[in-house]
Scaffold this active site. Structure first.
Site, short mmCIF file in Angstrom:
data_model
loop_
_atom_site.label_atom_id
_atom_site.label_comp_id
_atom_site.label_asym_id
_atom_site.label_seq_id
_atom_site.Cartn_x
_atom_site.Cartn_y
_atom_site.Cartn_z
N ARG A 53 75.08 90.84 46.43
CA ARG A 53 76.52 91.03 46.62
C ARG A 53 76.92 92.49 46.79
NH1 ARG A 53 77.55 87.01 41.59
NH2 ARG A 53 75.38 87.58 41.28
N ASP A 108 72.18 94.13 34.43
CA ASP A 108 73.31 94.54 35.26
C ASP A 108 74.63 94.55 34.49
OD1 ASP A 108 73.70 91.81 35.01
OD2 ASP A 108 74.26 91.50 37.10
N GLY A 137 79.36 81.72 34.39
CA GLY A 137 79.06 80.42 33.80
C GLY A 137 80.08 80.13 32.70
N ASN A 194 76.10 147.32 39.12
CA ASN A 194 77.29 146.99 39.88
C ASN A 194 76.91 146.69 41.31
OD1 ASN A 194 79.81 147.05 41.26
ND2 ASN A 194 80.64 148.00 39.41
N ALA A 233 77.31 152.88 50.45
CA ALA A 233 77.89 151.73 51.11
C ALA A 233 77.33 151.54 52.51
CB ALA A 233 79.40 151.87 51.17
C1 UD1 Z 1 74.39 84.93 35.06
C2 UD1 Z 1 74.51 83.59 34.33
C3 UD1 Z 1 75.98 83.25 34.16
C4 UD1 Z 1 76.69 84.36 33.42
C5 UD1 Z 1 76.47 85.71 34.12
C6 UD1 Z 1 77.00 86.81 33.25
C7 UD1 Z 1 72.54 82.31 35.05
C8 UD1 Z 1 72.04 81.22 35.89
N1 UD1 Z 1 73.85 82.56 35.10
O1 UD1 Z 1 74.94 84.75 36.37
O2 UD1 Z 1 76.10 82.03 33.40
O3 UD1 Z 1 78.07 84.05 33.32
O4 UD1 Z 1 75.07 85.94 34.32
O5 UD1 Z 1 76.91 88.04 33.88
O6 UD1 Z 1 71.76 82.93 34.35
N2 UD1 Z 1 67.47 88.33 37.40
C9 UD1 Z 1 66.10 88.43 37.28
N3 UD1 Z 1 65.32 87.54 37.94
C10 UD1 Z 1 65.82 86.53 38.70
C11 UD1 Z 1 67.22 86.43 38.81
C12 UD1 Z 1 68.03 87.33 38.15
O7 UD1 Z 1 65.60 89.32 36.59
O8 UD1 Z 1 65.03 85.77 39.26
C13 UD1 Z 1 68.32 89.32 36.71
C14 UD1 Z 1 69.25 90.06 37.62
O9 UD1 Z 1 68.64 91.25 38.09
C15 UD1 Z 1 70.43 90.37 36.71
C16 UD1 Z 1 70.41 89.24 35.69
O10 UD1 Z 1 69.14 88.63 35.79
O11 UD1 Z 1 70.26 91.61 36.05
C17 UD1 Z 1 71.49 88.20 35.95
O12 UD1 Z 1 71.32 87.67 37.26
P1 UD1 Z 1 72.54 87.44 38.24
O13 UD1 Z 1 72.02 86.91 39.51
O14 UD1 Z 1 73.39 88.62 38.28
O15 UD1 Z 1 73.29 86.24 37.46
P2 UD1 Z 1 74.82 85.87 37.56
O16 UD1 Z 1 75.09 85.16 38.82
O17 UD1 Z 1 75.64 87.05 37.25
CA CA Z 2 75.27 89.28 37.04
#
Ligand code: UD1
Ligand code: CA
Length: 490
Positions: A33, A127, A164, A405, A451
């Protein structure tokens, strides 16, 4: 008496041991995103990568050896950026969801065989950088108290879109959770729920790894959702509870650039508040950009539109005037920085006065009470106590003594097109305006350079060096020219 003693000695072995805690930070995602070529967790807020903030918080809870960053997208870049923190890395080569991230970390978190290394796994989102150690510690204690398999942190948001939603077992009262429903799978009724899943969890490590393989990809995204563990634990009759934070600001994520800027502003305002608390005056703090690691001494005044970046340290009783940008530099006490000064990786001793519009490039070291003025550029120089270069000057690769200076428009010619050469100006030397000093060159102590001289040979101490064409005067020349022009127009 003897009885009491006996009871006491019996009680101590049964005192509950503190749980062995591991922290897993999910940081493998791409951050689609953001529409960026850089991984999401390396975007900076408050002047530091988002992931570095989360790691710093994690280190307030457990030592680095018990922290596991799960990395995947651009893994090498992410590893390199935070390697200095000493945390462990787990590679999630293919990112198949938050549940999958924890599957990949199985060995690191639970050990192999039946010996578990940890009792609790705290899961943080790489994040969401504003979470505090206090809140996580509360969540962990709540988890222990509740004897839960899974404990999640929630918050009430005015606009819960995208998060979520937490479905509690009982609408009123009770911490037990039925399920977490993602935005994409939520019914219109569920979308009205304002209590969101923050993405921070505590799991009982053995329970997590006993049941994590029950996760499937049968959902809107085709991913393994860690959030589905709530329902899975329901099925096997293990307890899932929720703790709601009173500060919803702590759980905000950085899924979009707009969200990121909201967090950046929050962090910087918090930094300004902390500095104000420590006795620093900051006018119009919302116009200043001050990175998290910057230090400022008491009674220093920071005017509007100032940037203090990186590892900058500023002493007490300084004044930093508007539009100055100071990065990774150290200023002692009572330094005055006039408007529009730019400084990178430099050092300034007590009582020095810089600017307006001084540009100090890396490796500039300015002595006590020294002055650098308008449109003076420096690079890799040492300038001694009380020396002055106040106007329109370039000083590069130079070693300048005390009480020197340097006249307006002086240039050290340090570069011959191939290599850089050094200029040495000893104590109390006086360099006249508009001099060019062709390096390598040495100007001896107490000497004078006239100078407009072009100096190509060393000047001994106490001497006067002149290096310019002798002046000649043609009497009446201008009048004769005017007369000639008048004749032409007649
Ligand atoms: C997730 C939650 C959601 C919650 C939100 C809060 C899930 C399915 N959903 O959604 O319920 O409200 O966080 O911020 O968990 N990541 C990995 N490996 C992966 C996928 C993601 O390490 O395979 C990491 C991402 O880098 C990120 C974190 O997990 O730092 C969360 O992933 P992201 O895709 O941002 O989840 P959200 O859609 O925000
Ligand atoms: Ca997130």
């Amino acid at each position: 008496m003897a009885k009491a003693l006996k009871t006491k000695s019996k009680a101590s072995p049964s005192t509950p041991q503190p749980p062995r805690i591991a922290i897993a930070i999910m940081a493998a995602g791409k951050g689609t995103r953001l529409k960026s070529k850089h991984p999401k967790v390396l975007h900076e807020i408050g002047g530091k990568p988002i992931l570095a903030h989360v790691i710093a918080t994690a280190k307030q809870i457990v030592p680095a050896q018990d922290i596991f960053a799960i990395i995947g997208h651009e893994a090498e870049r992410v590893r390199e950026a935070v390697a200095g923190t000493g945390v462990n890395f787990v590679l999630q080569a293919e990112q198949r969801g938050t549940g999958h991230a924890l599957m990949v970390a199985r060995e690191a978190l639970s050990g192999n065989g039946n010996r578990t290394r940890y009792d609790q796994v705290i899961v943080l989102s790489g994040d969401a950088p504003l979470i505090t150690a206090e809140t996580i510690k509360k969540l962990s204690a709540f988890h222990t108290l509740q004897k839960a398999a899974m404990t999640l942190l929630s918050a009430d948001l005015d606009n819960p879109y995208g998060y979520g939603r937490v479905i509690r077992k009982r609408a009123r009262g009770g911490a037990e959770v039925q399920a977490i429903v993602e935005e994409k799978s939520a019914t219109p009724q569920q979308k009205k729920i304002r209590e969101i899943n923050s993405g921070f969890y505590v799991f009982a490590a053995p329970a997590l790894y006993e049941h994590i393989d029950r996760l499937s990809t049968k959902n809107a995204h085709g991913e393994y959702y860690l959030t589905d563990m709530a329902e899975i634990f329901q099925r096997v009759r293990q307890k899932v509870v929720v703790m709601k934070t009173s500060d919803a600001g702590e759980v905000l994520g950085t899924n979009t650039r707009a969200e990121m800027m909201v967090l950046d502003a929050r962090l910087r305002m918090a930094k300004c508040r902390a500095l104000l608390e420590e006795g620093v005056t900051i006018y119009y703090p919302h116009t200043c950009v001050i990175d998290s690691d910057v230090e400022v001494g008491a009674d220093t005044v920071i005017e509007p539109f100032v940037q203090l970046l990186g590892k900058t340290k500023i002493g007490a009783d300084c004044r930093i005037r508007s539009y100055s940008v100071i990065g990774n530099s150290t200023l002692a006490d009572r330094v005055i920085i006039k408007p529009g000064t730019i400084m990178e990786a430099s050092r300034v001793d007590a009582g020095a006065v810089l600017g307006p519009y001084t540009h100090m490039r890396p490796g500039s070291e300015i002595g006590e009470g020294a002055h650098l003025g308008n449109f003076v550029e420096t690079k890799k120089i040492k300038m001694g106590k009380g020396s002055k270069a106040n106007h329109l000057t370039y000083l590069g690769d130079a070693e300048i003594g005390e009480a020197v200076n340097i006249g307006a428009g002086t240039i050290t010619c340090n570069y011959d097109g191939v290599t850089k050469h050094k200029t040495v100006i000893e104590d109390r030397a006086f360099i006249g305006s508009d001099s060019t000093l062709v390096a390598p060159i040495k100007i001896g102590r107490d000497s004078y350079v006239a100078a407009a001289s072009c100096i190509t040979e060393d000047v001994p101490e106490d001497a006067l060096a002149l290096g310019r064409a002798r002046q000649s005067v043609k009497e009446g020349w201008a009048r004769a020219r005017r007369d000639a022009q008048k004749d032409q127009h007649r």
